[in-house]
Design a protein around this motif. Structure first.
Motif, PDB file in Angstrom:
ATOM      1  N   THR A 181       0.825  -1.205   0.000  1.00  0.00           N
ATOM      2  CA  THR A 181       0.000   0.000   0.000  1.00  0.00           C
ATOM      3  C   THR A 181       0.864   1.261   0.000  1.00  0.00           C
ATOM      4  N   VAL A 189       1.005   4.173  -2.938  1.00  0.00           N
ATOM      5  CA  VAL A 189       0.699   5.571  -2.620  1.00  0.00           C
ATOM      6  C   VAL A 189       1.848   6.481  -3.041  1.00  0.00           C
ATOM      7  N   LEU A 233       1.995   6.773  -6.954  1.00  0.00           N
ATOM      8  CA  LEU A 233       0.866   7.530  -7.494  1.00  0.00           C
ATOM      9  C   LEU A 233       0.997   9.015  -7.149  1.00  0.00           C
ATOM     10  N   ARG A 234       1.417   9.319  -5.937  1.00  0.00           N
ATOM     11  CA  ARG A 234       1.614  10.726  -5.562  1.00  0.00           C
ATOM     12  C   ARG A 234       2.730  11.374  -6.373  1.00  0.00           C
ATOM     13  N   PRO A 282      -3.977   9.467  -4.281  1.00  0.00           N
ATOM     14  CA  PRO A 282      -4.496   8.162  -3.852  1.00  0.00           C
ATOM     15  C   PRO A 282      -5.091   8.208  -2.460  1.00  0.00           C
ATOM     16  N   LYS A 283      -6.086   7.344  -2.225  1.00  0.00           N
ATOM     17  CA  LYS A 283      -6.727   7.223  -0.916  1.00  0.00           C
ATOM     18  C   LYS A 283      -6.575   5.781  -0.423  1.00  0.00           C
ATOM     19  N   VAL A 337      -5.668   0.625  -1.971  1.00  0.00           N
ATOM     20  CA  VAL A 337      -5.607   2.005  -2.449  1.00  0.00           C
ATOM     21  C   VAL A 337      -6.626   2.207  -3.567  1.00  0.00           C
ATOM     22  N   CYS A 356      -7.545   5.305  -6.463  1.00  0.00           N
ATOM     23  CA  CYS A 356      -6.994   6.543  -7.021  1.00  0.00           C
ATOM     24  C   CYS A 356      -7.717   6.886  -8.311  1.00  0.00           C
ATOM     25  N   LEU A 415      -1.168  -0.218 -12.150  1.00  0.00           N
ATOM     26  CA  LEU A 415      -0.328   0.941 -11.819  1.00  0.00           C
ATOM     27  C   LEU A 415       0.232   1.563 -13.094  1.00  0.00           C
ATOM     28  N   ARG A 459     -11.013   5.015 -12.365  1.00  0.00           N
ATOM     29  CA  ARG A 459     -10.746   4.758 -10.943  1.00  0.00           C
ATOM     30  C   ARG A 459      -9.886   3.500 -10.816  1.00  0.00           C
TER      31      ARG A 459
END
Length: 393
Positions: free
Chosen positions: A39, A43, A46-47, A53-54, A62, A64, A114, A132
């Motif tokens: 996880t 994150v 993606l950031r 991302p959540k 995750v 996103c 990803l 999503r």
């Protein structure tokens, strides 16, 4: 830009990273709901691409969004958990965690979604809606981490959902598709029989529990095969039978454990009540008490026909006219089914068979591995699918 140009441009710059990511995930497997490192890695990546991302409320997994943030919303789903199996491969990316292994290809699924998400992020403002990315925990657990995604509300407002699953029997460059049920419902069943016990010389004075156990073990699958429509594809197989400790004493307890799998949703819904009735009927003549412990697993994955047609067209657009091929039903379980209970969509099978391997190692084995040439193939397919699904919504 056209989908193929989007994926080709991104792969030209980052294609080598796909292999590195997949090998990193493979070397660091984590069990369901314990995927903290996976996880955190997702994150971070993606950031770094400017996305937001959540993490799911349970702490792993995750979600996103890529795109405008507006409808339609199309889900691309990956599963991120591993299996409690020893990695038996002698490769540089062998699991570093004893007793854990990515033996079902979830490292590939995660890498593919990803990569597709990062490729789409480069053209996010030009997308006709939102893609999503769902990196879901605990697929290998019953009833599956998909329910956590649903509970957190991430399927609300979604137009369609899609997933790819590794197929070790299909060569790289091919994607297997089928409308209707592609996988089965999978439930766990435990039956505990009890009686007073006694001497094996006098079975008539007690309950011959081992005999009753064998009667249920053979009679229950036989009865289900006569009372359920054969087209439902119901299959009950025992994985564990135990009773007694010595040769001359009738035991007081005996246990059966197995899995019940079925392709038809109606048959799945009625299975627990039917199993209870049949077990009672098989055990009652001998005076044994039967306790049925029926654990619901997952429903069958039933691919929507229109979504499957769209998926096939996206595969052909990404890989060529012969890349989309028919595939057979499987009695394996997949919690992607929970998403398709809420929205239309489809799951397809990604060819990962290494070249020249006549007898590929099957899923859920410590020897399972993939041809990593399947990684860019998967990215191309998912990018093409995202564009097609947004346009069709």
């Amino acid at each position: 830009m056209k989908p193929q140009a989007v994926s080709d441009s991104w792969l030209a710059e980052h294609g080598d990273e796909l292999v590195a990511w997949r090998r990193d995930f493979h070397a660091h497997p984590e069990l369901g709901n314990q995927e903290h490192r996976t996880t955190a890695v997702l994150v971070e990546r993606l950031r770094a691409a400017g996305l937001a991302p959540k993490v799911l409320s349970r702490g792993t997994g995750v979600v996103c969004d890529v795109g405008t943030g507006e409808a339609p919303i199309v889900v691309l789903r990956a599963d991120i958990d591993a299996l409690p199996l020893q990695d038996e491969k002698l490769v540089p990316y062998r699991s570093t965690i004893p007793g854990l292994c990515h033996a079902c290809g979830h490292d590939v699924h995660t890498t593919a979604v990803l990569g597709a998400g990062l490729a789409l992020a480069r053209v996010a403002e030009s997308l006709q809606g939102t893609v999503r990315l769902v990196f879901q925990p605990a697929e290998e657990q019953m009833p599956g981490g998909a329910l956590d995604v649903l509970a957190d509300g991430w399927m609300e407002g979604v137009s369609s959902a899609f997933g790819l699953h590794c197929d070790p029997a299909l060569e790289v460059g091919r994607v297997g598709l089928k409308s209707g049920a592609i996988t089965a419902a999978a439930d766990a069943l435990e039956i505990v029989l009890t009686g007073p016990g006694g001497h094996t010389s006098r079975p008539h004075n007690t309950v011959d529990l081992v005999h009753v156990l064998s009667t249920v073990a053979t009679g229950l699958p036989d009865a289900l095969g006569r009372l359920v429509d054969p087209r439902a594809g119901l299959c009950l197989v025992w994985g564990h039978i135990s009773a007694g400790v010595v040769h001359n004493a009738i035991p007081r307890t005996g246990t059966l454990r197995g899995t019940l799998r079925v392709l038809d949703k109606d048959a799945w819904h009625g299975a627990p009540q039917m199993v209870q009735r049949l077990v009672d009927g098989l055990a009652a003549p001998y005076g044994a008490h039967a306790e049925v412990r029926y654990q619901r697993g997952v429903p069958p994955v039933v691919n929507d026909q229109s979504a499957t047609t769209l998926f096939a067209a996206a595969v052909r657009g990404a890989l060529g006219p012969h890349a989309a091929v028919p595939t057979l039903q499987s009695l394996g379980g997949e919690d992607f089914a929970w998403y398709l209970d809420h929205v239309p969509g489809a799951m397809a099978r990604l060819g990962v068979k290494p070249p020249g391997q006549e007898h590929p190692h099957d899923l859920h084995q410590g020897t399972f591995d993939v041809d990593e040439a399947a990684l860019p193939v998967a990215v191309k397919v998912l990018v093409s699918l995202a564009f097609a699904a947004l346009s069709a919504a």
